[in-house]
Design an enzyme around this catalytic site. Structure first.
Site, short mmCIF file in Angstrom:
data_model
loop_
_atom_site.label_atom_id
_atom_site.label_comp_id
_atom_site.label_asym_id
_atom_site.label_seq_id
_atom_site.Cartn_x
_atom_site.Cartn_y
_atom_site.Cartn_z
N HIS A 1 9.98 -16.57 -2.50
CA HIS A 1 9.73 -17.84 -1.81
C HIS A 1 8.34 -18.39 -2.07
O HIS A 1 7.81 -19.18 -1.30
CB HIS A 1 10.03 -17.69 -0.32
CG HIS A 1 11.49 -17.91 -0.05
ND1 HIS A 1 12.46 -17.33 -0.83
CD2 HIS A 1 12.15 -18.66 0.86
CE1 HIS A 1 13.66 -17.71 -0.39
NE2 HIS A 1 13.49 -18.52 0.63
N ASP B 1 6.69 -19.30 10.20
CA ASP B 1 7.66 -20.23 10.79
C ASP B 1 9.08 -19.95 10.31
O ASP B 1 10.05 -20.36 10.94
CB ASP B 1 7.31 -21.68 10.41
CG ASP B 1 6.03 -22.13 11.07
OD1 ASP B 1 5.57 -21.45 12.00
OD2 ASP B 1 5.48 -23.16 10.65
N GLU C 1 1.28 -25.06 17.89
CA GLU C 1 1.29 -25.72 16.57
C GLU C 1 1.26 -27.23 16.79
O GLU C 1 1.02 -27.70 17.91
CB GLU C 1 2.52 -25.33 15.75
CG GLU C 1 2.44 -23.93 15.13
CD GLU C 1 3.38 -23.72 13.95
OE1 GLU C 1 3.97 -24.71 13.45
OE2 GLU C 1 3.53 -22.55 13.53
P1 FAD Z 1 7.24 -13.67 -3.05
O1 FAD Z 1 7.22 -15.12 -3.23
O2 FAD Z 1 8.32 -12.93 -3.70
O3 FAD Z 1 5.82 -13.05 -3.49
C1 FAD Z 1 4.60 -13.66 -3.13
C2 FAD Z 1 3.43 -12.96 -3.84
O4 FAD Z 1 3.28 -11.67 -3.30
C3 FAD Z 1 3.63 -12.77 -5.34
O5 FAD Z 1 2.39 -12.82 -5.97
C4 FAD Z 1 4.21 -11.39 -5.43
O6 FAD Z 1 3.95 -10.79 -6.68
C5 FAD Z 1 3.49 -10.69 -4.29
N1 FAD Z 1 4.30 -9.65 -3.67
C6 FAD Z 1 5.56 -9.74 -3.21
N2 FAD Z 1 5.92 -8.56 -2.66
C7 FAD Z 1 4.87 -7.75 -2.80
C8 FAD Z 1 4.62 -6.40 -2.44
N3 FAD Z 1 5.55 -5.65 -1.85
N4 FAD Z 1 3.42 -5.86 -2.75
C9 FAD Z 1 2.47 -6.59 -3.35
N5 FAD Z 1 2.65 -7.86 -3.72
C10 FAD Z 1 3.83 -8.44 -3.43
N6 FAD Z 1 3.71 -18.71 5.06
C11 FAD Z 1 2.99 -18.60 6.19
O7 FAD Z 1 1.96 -17.95 6.21
N7 FAD Z 1 3.41 -19.20 7.34
C12 FAD Z 1 4.57 -19.89 7.42
O8 FAD Z 1 4.92 -20.39 8.47
C13 FAD Z 1 5.36 -19.99 6.25
N8 FAD Z 1 6.53 -20.67 6.27
C14 FAD Z 1 7.28 -20.71 5.13
C15 FAD Z 1 8.51 -21.38 5.17
C16 FAD Z 1 9.30 -21.42 4.04
C17 FAD Z 1 10.62 -22.14 4.10
C18 FAD Z 1 8.85 -20.83 2.84
C19 FAD Z 1 9.68 -20.90 1.60
C20 FAD Z 1 7.62 -20.20 2.78
C21 FAD Z 1 6.82 -20.14 3.93
N9 FAD Z 1 5.59 -19.49 3.92
C22 FAD Z 1 4.87 -19.39 5.07
C23 FAD Z 1 5.00 -18.99 2.67
C24 FAD Z 1 5.34 -17.55 2.44
O9 FAD Z 1 4.60 -16.72 3.31
C25 FAD Z 1 4.97 -17.16 1.02
O10 FAD Z 1 5.59 -18.02 0.13
C26 FAD Z 1 5.38 -15.74 0.72
O11 FAD Z 1 4.76 -15.35 -0.46
C27 FAD Z 1 6.84 -15.66 0.52
O12 FAD Z 1 7.26 -14.34 0.68
P2 FAD Z 1 8.25 -13.66 -0.34
O13 FAD Z 1 8.65 -12.42 0.33
O14 FAD Z 1 9.32 -14.53 -0.82
O15 FAD Z 1 7.19 -13.33 -1.51
#
Ligand code: FAD
Length: 582
Positions: free
Chosen positions: A159, A220, A331
């Site tokens: 994400h 969120d 918020e």
């Molecule tokens: P990924 O997108 O898969 O990874 C993100 C990064 O972390 C990459 O660099 C990846 O290589 C690294 N990574 C992933 N897993 C690991 C691991 N286990 N160890 C080390 N590195 C790792 N963020 C907020 O803070 N507050 C919010 O309210 C919020 N709302 C959101 C709402 C939506 C609809 C979306 C899509 C995103 C939101 N986000 C929010 C952002 C979100 O926190 C980040 O996009 C987060 O990176 C997504 O998590 P993911 O698990 O999909 O990680």
């Protein structure tokens, strides 16, 4: 040791430059992508140069390795060219034994993310079933040494917004496969749960609630992984009180860029613990996390109220985040250019004063919506209004615009999923998301709002714009997360969705150009504004982002991922760069 030295190292001629292979998705194919010409030119020049100077360079690389780090001499292929190294590496990966599996086909999902603008195809995806699968692959890539360009990205739920979890021609580790061991709960005075880093927050919520417990700090949206949000911060309306999610972790298990499995906490391997929290995946792959819990409430009083004046709105928000007796969640968001109260949220909220609420008309003015929530249990429901009324009476919102709703705690936390389901039905979830998140110091918030909402952003048709303050005093210091210097700063999140093939205000080009204007204003150094979920193209920009913290970030990279194998999609370090300077 600074980045400037790094840029001048002759060894870097061997390294891939990730910034050249970032292909925006709206370009029809790789060969037509803007910037590719430059990539081909640079790469072509490198190839010619390499052909001419191969022997000399190999000798240089070999001598350099010998002088700098004898470990590199353990590499199996010191005299091969990068191309042969890569093909040997890939065939060796295919032969490796994992408890999970590695695949070399059907990898498209790993070249996609929520942002839907960057598509970098990996060579392989590992679906790990154990920590040792992850440490084996990292140890293997590390042992390939400086002569390989192979990189590794952990992918949580994908994400990210700009390819941060992708690895061009590298290995993506799909962390969601790592669901073992089962979540392990520990009750008592300081309850916590041990979870796999590939676990989704929504699953942790459901499992915790079965035991009457809950994590304290959220995002969120809950279909995100623990590893993904801890690599950033994890900020939501609870952060003013509990800090972001990275504050609410007692311990991590991490596999470093050298393939070592390390347990770290505030007491043990503290530097690695702090490095990894908010560390953008640069120092290790988080495999397990110990998350702090607290007793869970069952119900939530969810309240919204409007302001037409930013100063009053900001004063009330800051008052709420500094009071000991306050709401549990604070918020807010901005409403631009809407006549009346044309917001779909009105259907799920009831006005406190229906007659006066119906008469309210914004006349298209800029409005600021405060959003607060108070948690409670059914046995307290008779008294909850008595708790809330004094808090509301201290605020100066437009009296006719107070709206309330009562929902279960789960439905409150999982609120964005309701929109997700609707958008998926309409085919509007998997569109490009050119989001921009900024952390703005309190001392500059008025200037920011006046410029951005006075001169740049003229409507909110592209998506919500969140705005709320947090207390830095409640945030853990020493982590890799970069925030403004002020004690209080605002998260401002422009959460735009671009309508496919629209050339209008809701189209990608328009939103990107608006973001560029906002960024160009925000990057004025005296403002001290920082990007959250940062995205930059050059090392200079990263250095500016980290400011005085760059040295520490760089030193930690040298310690924990000296070959710069990890999280290449962040585009901070080039493969081998840190190692070359050791
Ligand atoms: P990924 O997108 O898969 O990874 C993100 C990064 O972390 C990459 O660099 C990846 O290589 C690294 N990574 C992933 N897993 C690991 C691991 N286990 N160890 C080390 N590195 C790792 N963020 C907020 O803070 N507050 C919010 O309210 C919020 N709302 C959101 C709402 C939506 C609809 C979306 C899509 C995103 C939101 N986000 C929010 C952002 C979100 O926190 C980040 O996009 C987060 O990176 C997504 O998590 P993911 O698990 O999909 O990680």
């Amino acid at each position: 040791m600074g980045g400037k030295q790094a840029r001048s190292s002759p060894i870097l001629i061997w390294q891939g430059t990730d910034s050249h292979v970032v292909i925006p998705s709206y370009t029809p194919c790789l060969r037509c992508a803007p910037g590719l010409e430059k990539y081909e030119m640079v790469f072509g020049e490198c190839l010619t140069f390499i052909r001419q100077k191969t022997r000399a360079l190999l000798i240089l690389v070999f001598l350099h390795s010998f002088m700098i780090n004898r470990e590199y001499l353990c590499s199996n292929h010191p005299f091969a060219t990068p191309q042969t190294i890569e093909s040997i590496a890939h065939s060796s990966l295919a032969e490796m034994r994992f408890e999970g599996s590695i695949s070399f086909e059907n990898l498209e999902f790993a070249a996609r993310d929520f942002g839907n603008r960057y598509h970098l195809m990996p060579s392989a995806v590992l679906h790990p079933k154990s920590v040792s699968d992850i440490s084996s692959i990292l140890r293997y890539v590390y042992d390939l040494g400086l002569s390989s360009e192979l990189k590794v990205a952990a992918r949580g739920h994908g994400h990210s917004l700009e390819g941060q979890a992708q690895a061009y021609r590298g290995v993506v580790i799909s962390m969601e496969s790592l669901r073992a061991p089962e979540m392990s709960f520990h009750c008592g005075e300081h309850p916590y749960v041990d979870v796999s880093a590939g676990e989704l927050w929504i699953n942790i919520l459901h499992e915790s609630l079965k035991r009457g417990l809950t994590p304290r700090s959220w995002t969120d949206y809950l279909r995100l992984t623990v590893g993904g949000t801890l690599s950033n911060a994890g900020i939501s309306g609870q952060a003013f009180r509990h800090g972001p999610q990275i504050n609410n972790v007692y311990q991590l298990q991490v596999v470093t860029g050298r393939g070592e499995v390390v347990t770290c906490s505030d007491e043990q391997n503290t530097d690695l613990f702090h490095a990894v929290l908010g560390g953008l995946g640069q120092f290790g792959i988080i495999t397990q996390a110990r998350i702090a819990l607290e007793p869970a409430p069952k119900m939530v009083k969810w309240i919204r109220a409007l302001y037409s004046d930013f100063s009053t709105f900001a004063r009330d928000q800051e008052h709420l985040i500094s009071s000991n007796n306050s709401f549990d969640y604070v918020e807010g968001f901005i409403i631009i250019n809407r006549t009346g109260l044309l917001n779909n949220w009105r259907s799920s909220f009831s006005p406190k004063d229906p007659i006066r609420a119906d008469q309210f008309n914004s006349d298209g003015k800029l409005l600021f919506c405060l959003e607060v929530a108070k948690y409670y249990n059914p046995r307290e429901s008779d008294n909850i209004d008595q708790d809330i009324d004094p808090l509301l009476s201290e605020l100066s919102y437009i009296r006719s615009t107070l709206y309330m709703s009562e929902v279960s705690y789960v439905n409150f936390l999982d609120r964005v999923h309701v929109s997700e389901v609707k958008l998926r039905e309409e085919g509007l979830w998997e569109v490009p998301h050119p989001w921009l998140n900024l952390l703005v110091p309190r001392s500059r918030i008025h200037e920011f709002v006046a410029e951005v909402f006075g001169n740049i952003v003229k409507d909110t048709s592209g998506g919500p714009i969140l705005i709320y303050p947090v207390n830095k005093a409640r945030w853990k210091s020493g982590t890799s997360l970069i925030t403004p210097d002020d004690d209080v700063f605002y998260l401002i999140a422009f959460l735009s969705s671009a309508m496919p093939s629209s050339a209008g205000k809701d189209g990608l080009e328009h939103i990107l150009s608006q973001n560029k204007k906002i960024l160009s204003f925000s990057q004025r150094p005296y403002l001290g504004i920082k990007q959250y979920l940062p995205h930059y193209s050059t090392e200079e920009e990263w250095e500016a982002h980290f400011g005085p913290h760059w040295e520490v970030f760089y030193r930690r990279k040298l310690s924990y991922d000296p070959l710069a194998i990890l999280a290449p999609g962040q585009r901070i370090f080039r493969r081998g760069i840190a190692y070359a300077l050791q």
